[in-house]
Motif scaffolding. Structure first.
Motif, PDB file in Angstrom:
ATOM      1  N   LEU A  54      31.057  30.336  39.003  1.00 48.19           N
ATOM      2  CA  LEU A  54      30.665  29.183  39.240  1.00 48.19           C
ATOM      3  C   LEU A  54      29.472  28.945  38.242  1.00 48.19           C
ATOM      4  N   GLU A  55      28.623  29.903  38.151  1.00 50.15           N
ATOM      5  CA  GLU A  55      27.509  29.748  37.154  1.00 50.15           C
ATOM      6  C   GLU A  55      28.126  29.722  35.673  1.00 50.15           C
ATOM      7  N   GLN A  56      29.330  30.440  35.283  1.00 48.12           N
ATOM      8  CA  GLN A  56      29.788  30.373  33.819  1.00 48.12           C
ATOM      9  C   GLN A  56      30.259  29.093  33.949  1.00 48.12           C
ATOM     10  N   ASN A  57      31.200  28.374  34.906  1.00 50.11           N
ATOM     11  CA  ASN A  57      31.885  27.206  34.717  1.00 50.11           C
ATOM     12  C   ASN A  57      30.825  26.058  34.569  1.00 50.11           C
ATOM     13  N   GLU A  58      29.647  26.452  35.117  1.00 49.26           N
ATOM     14  CA  GLU A  58      28.619  25.203  34.953  1.00 49.26           C
ATOM     15  C   GLU A  58      27.972  25.009  33.440  1.00 49.26           C
ATOM     16  N   SER A  59      27.864  26.301  33.026  1.00 41.00           N
ATOM     17  CA  SER A  59      27.738  26.160  31.475  1.00 41.00           C
ATOM     18  C   SER A  59      28.787  25.780  30.776  1.00 41.00           C
ATOM     19  N   ILE A  60      30.018  26.162  30.900  1.00 40.24           N
ATOM     20  CA  ILE A  60      31.195  25.570  30.159  1.00 40.24           C
ATOM     21  C   ILE A  60      31.211  23.915  30.519  1.00 40.24           C
ATOM     22  N   GLY A  61      31.025  23.562  31.407  1.00 35.67           N
ATOM     23  CA  GLY A  61      31.009  22.073  31.678  1.00 35.67           C
ATOM     24  C   GLY A  61      30.171  21.552  30.689  1.00 35.67           C
ATOM     25  N   TRP A  62      28.865  21.975  30.859  1.00 32.62           N
ATOM     26  CA  TRP A  62      28.044  21.141  29.816  1.00 32.62           C
ATOM     27  C   TRP A  62      28.183  21.403  28.670  1.00 32.62           C
ATOM     28  N   ASN A  63      28.658  22.676  27.935  1.00 31.61           N
ATOM     29  CA  ASN A  63      29.122  22.843  26.615  1.00 31.61           C
ATOM     30  C   ASN A  63      30.205  21.950  26.175  1.00 31.61           C
ATOM     31  N   THR A  64      31.111  21.607  27.170  1.00 35.39           N
ATOM     32  CA  THR A  64      32.326  20.955  26.772  1.00 35.39           C
ATOM     33  C   THR A  64      31.828  19.345  26.707  1.00 35.39           C
ATOM     34  N   HIS A  65      31.203  19.158  27.786  1.00 36.67           N
ATOM     35  CA  HIS A  65      30.561  17.727  27.578  1.00 36.67           C
ATOM     36  C   HIS A  65      29.699  17.334  26.325  1.00 36.67           C
ATOM     37  N   SER A  66      29.046  18.574  26.064  1.00 39.11           N
ATOM     38  CA  SER A  66      28.198  18.198  24.718  1.00 39.11           C
ATOM     39  C   SER A  66      29.249  18.109  23.549  1.00 39.11           C
ATOM     40  N   LEU A  67      30.244  18.963  23.531  1.00 43.77           N
ATOM     41  CA  LEU A  67      31.380  18.695  22.359  1.00 43.77           C
ATOM     42  C   LEU A  67      31.971  17.495  22.200  1.00 43.77           C
ATOM     43  N   ILE A  68      32.232  16.739  23.353  1.00 45.91           N
ATOM     44  CA  ILE A  68      32.919  15.649  23.386  1.00 45.91           C
ATOM     45  C   ILE A  68      32.027  14.560  22.934  1.00 45.91           C
ATOM     46  N   ARG A  69      30.813  14.485  23.574  1.00 50.70           N
ATOM     47  CA  ARG A  69      29.482  13.448  22.976  1.00 50.70           C
ATOM     48  C   ARG A  69      29.441  13.591  21.456  1.00 50.70           C
ATOM     49  N   GLU A  70      29.427  14.850  21.042  1.00 48.67           N
ATOM     50  CA  GLU A  70      29.351  14.953  19.377  1.00 48.67           C
ATOM     51  C   GLU A  70      30.618  14.184  18.871  1.00 48.67           C
ATOM     52  N   MET A  71      31.847  14.472  19.435  1.00 50.94           N
ATOM     53  CA  MET A  71      32.900  13.985  18.815  1.00 50.94           C
ATOM     54  C   MET A  71      32.848  12.356  18.789  1.00 50.94           C
ATOM     55  N   GLN A  72      32.269  11.761  19.719  1.00 51.87           N
ATOM     56  CA  GLN A  72      32.104  10.468  19.933  1.00 51.87           C
ATOM     57  C   GLN A  72      31.371   9.803  18.781  1.00 51.87           C
ATOM     58  N   GLU A  73      30.453  10.539  18.360  1.00 53.76           N
ATOM     59  CA  GLU A  73      29.516  10.011  17.445  1.00 53.76           C
ATOM     60  C   GLU A  73      29.826  10.425  15.820  1.00 53.76           C
ATOM     61  N   LEU A  74      30.997  11.237  15.542  1.00 50.09           N
ATOM     62  CA  LEU A  74      31.465  11.373  14.217  1.00 50.09           C
ATOM     63  C   LEU A  74      32.167  10.485  13.662  1.00 50.09           C
ATOM     64  N   ASP A  75      32.064  10.233  12.225  1.00 45.89           N
ATOM     65  CA  ASP A  75      32.793   9.370  11.453  1.00 45.89           C
ATOM     66  C   ASP A  75      33.669  10.176  10.704  1.00 45.89           C
ATOM     67  N   GLU A  76      33.451  11.031  10.286  1.00 46.83           N
ATOM     68  CA  GLU A  76      34.165  11.958   9.235  1.00 46.83           C
ATOM     69  C   GLU A  76      34.273  13.348   9.521  1.00 46.83           C
ATOM     70  N   PRO A  77      35.204  13.676  10.667  1.00 44.43           N
ATOM     71  CA  PRO A  77      35.392  14.981  11.167  1.00 44.43           C
ATOM     72  C   PRO A  77      35.804  16.142   9.999  1.00 44.43           C
ATOM     73  N   GLU A  78      35.261  17.024  10.186  1.00 48.93           N
ATOM     74  CA  GLU A  78      35.488  18.402   9.099  1.00 48.93           C
ATOM     75  C   GLU A  78      36.550  19.624   9.779  1.00 48.93           C
ATOM     76  N   ALA A  79      37.027  19.366  10.886  1.00 44.86           N
ATOM     77  CA  ALA A  79      37.998  20.135  11.377  1.00 44.86           C
ATOM     78  C   ALA A  79      39.210  19.074  11.921  1.00 44.86           C
ATOM     79  N   ASP A  80      40.403  19.896  11.867  1.00 43.28           N
ATOM     80  CA  ASP A  80      41.589  19.232  12.387  1.00 43.28           C
ATOM     81  C   ASP A  80      41.924  19.028  13.750  1.00 43.28           C
TER      82      ASP A  80
END
Length: 220
Positions: A57-83
């Motif tokens: 659960l401790e690891q999943n808490e960390s995974i959850g917030w990490n993925t949350h941050s990743l997706i929030r970052e994606m929402q703000e991108l205009d020109e992605p550098e990955a596929d």
């Protein structure tokens, strides 16, 4: 010498009954000891499982917030550098191992069902993440999409899903949908860690006291 036959027979019967009673008492005591020993072993297994689930659960808490941050970052991108996207899957191995040992007999039923519900959502979210991971990033990412009176920045395709809270079918971008789930999973994983900590502490205390009792009786 004259033998009183009825008295002799009575003595034999009483002696036989006494032997039978002593045997039954011995069998009952042995059965109770075996049952107690098996119950202790079951609680020890549950203790190890709960410690593993708590860590998961401790690891999943960390995974959850990490993925949350990743997706929030994606929402703000205009020109992605990955596929493609590469969010991490949630872990479920400890829980899968634990449910095979009938934890519901050891821990409070309410806690068991909370864990069960969380892991159902976790596994469901993993399926969404697998789908997102194979999705190529939309080449129109950053474009403004008009949907009636609502405007939004395009970055992931939309999916239909059943909203249990509203009791109806909804549609939403796959990324934002995963973001919601990750936020909820991370929050629930945090609170359930605290609930588990209390159960684990109580179980550890019980096992320690039982071990001291067995040692005192020469049964350890």
């Amino acid at each position: 010498m004259k033998v009183n036959l009825p008295m002799a027979v009575s003595e034999i019967l009483l002696s036989g009954l006494a032997t039978l009673f002593a045997t039954l008492v011995g069998v009952w005591i042995a059965f109770q000891l075996d049952r107690k020993s098996e119950n202790v072993k079951k609680k020890k297994r549950a203790f190890q499982h709960l410690k593993a689930v708590q860590k998961e659960l401790e690891q999943n808490e960390s995974i959850g917030w990490n993925t949350h941050s990743l997706i929030r970052e994606m929402q703000e991108l205009d020109e992605p550098e990955a596929d493609h996207y590469a969010p991490q899957l949630f872990m479920t191995d400890a829980w899968d191992a634990a449910i095979g040992d009938q934890l519901i007999d050891i821990i409070p039923a309410s806690l068991y069902y909370e864990l069960q519900e969380l892991y159902q959502e976790t596994k469901s979210t993993n399926e969404l993440i697998r789908r997102l991971r194979i999705e190529a990033i939309d080449p129109r990412l950053g474009d403004i999409i008009q949907d009636g009176s609502w405007k939004f920045k395009n970055w992931t395709y939309s999916v239909y899903y059943y909203d249990q809270n509203r009791d109806e079918v909804e549609h939403l971008g796959l990324g934002p949908l995963i973001l919601r789930h990750c936020r909820d999973i991370a929050g629930d994983a945090s609170s359930l860690q605290q609930e588990l900590d209390e159960v684990i502490s109580e179980l550890e205390k019980e096992l320690t006291e039982n071990g001291e009792e067995q040692a005192g009786n020469g049964l350890d």
